[in-house]
Write a protein that holds these residues in place. Structure first.
Motif, PDB file in Angstrom:
ATOM      1  N   GLN A  28       0.799  -1.382   0.800  1.00  0.00           N
ATOM      2  CA  GLN A  28      -0.280   0.164  -0.266  1.00  0.00           C
ATOM      3  C   GLN A  28       0.589   1.169  -0.128  1.00  0.00           C
ATOM      4  O   GLN A  28       0.825   2.313  -0.385  1.00  0.00           O
ATOM      5  CB  GLN A  28      -1.342   0.016   1.047  1.00  0.00           C
ATOM      6  N   GLY A  31       3.467   3.736  -5.061  1.00  0.00           N
ATOM      7  CA  GLY A  31       2.598   3.837  -5.799  1.00  0.00           C
ATOM      8  C   GLY A  31       2.155   3.090  -6.899  1.00  0.00           C
ATOM      9  O   GLY A  31       3.833   3.091  -7.291  1.00  0.00           O
ATOM     10  N   LYS A  53      -3.532  -1.953  -9.963  1.00  0.00           N
ATOM     11  CA  LYS A  53      -2.331  -2.793  -8.905  1.00  0.00           C
ATOM     12  C   LYS A  53      -2.504  -4.211  -8.799  1.00  0.00           C
ATOM     13  O   LYS A  53      -1.691  -4.857  -8.231  1.00  0.00           O
ATOM     14  CB  LYS A  53      -2.286  -1.583  -8.292  1.00  0.00           C
TER      15      LYS A  53
END
Length: 194
Positions: A28, A31, A53
């Motif tokens: 998390q 990015g 993702k």
């Protein structure tokens, strides 16, 4: 349409960078822009290779699964007796825990971060752990003739390995693999005597 070798190289580079970043910092916290920069690709190429993702996480975990299987199987295949093959798993863990980049099991880490919100990641983590459990069961079946005892021993040995991974990541030490190996030897000897 076949995927070109250039596209395969780009995908592999993206997965490699994502794996290193996810493992070092957490999924998390990383990015897609950081992955794009690290891989040296445009955002367009990144999203062409991985539309989201979650697809990239799945590819990273597939790569981790392959690395894990090659490592643990290599250690086991180098051993000769059924008992030594079972104990070789813990020798592999000790070596892995000693790697400066070791941050615990990537599947446990991914499940801890995303298991509650991503059914796909949770399923990938479960499938990986189930695969390891089946592998250990195959080894215990060679060491212990009683199928029920072999199944129970497999569950115990897999649990020792899983616990060692988590403890080693937190402690920053290889000692959990040594302790797990000693406990495994005791369980194996008890099961083979029974």
């Amino acid at each position: 349409m076949a995927t070109s070798s250039i596209e395969c190289d780009v995908r592999a580079r993206i997965v490699d960078v994502a794996d290193r970043l996810f493992y070092a910092r957490g999924i998390q916290a990383v990015g897609m822009d950081a992955i794009r920069t690290g891989a040296g690709v445009s955002l367009k190429k990144l999203y062409a290779a991985f539309p989201g993702k979650e697809q990239l996480i799945a590819a990273v975990l597939a790569g981790r699964h392959d690395i894990w299987e090659r490592g643990v199987r290599g250690a086991v295949d180098a051993a000769t007796t059924p008992r030594d093959k079972l104990l070789a798993m813990y020798d592999f863990l000790e070596s892995w825990f000693g790697d400066d980049a070791f941050r615990g099991c990537g599947f446990i880490n991914a499940f801890g971060e995303l298991g509650a919100t991503s059914p796909a990641v949770a399923e990938i983590a479960r499938a990986h752990k189930d695969s390891f459990q089946r592998f250990v069961h195959q080894l215990t079946a060679d060491a212990v003739p009683d199928p029920d005892r072999a199944e129970e021993l497999a569950a115990q040995l897999a649990l020792l390995a899983e616990g060692a991974q988590t403890t080693a990541a937190i402690a920053g030490s290889t000692a959990p693999a040594v302790h797990a190996r000693r406990a495994a030897a005791t369980l194996i000897d008890a099961a083979t005597r029974a």
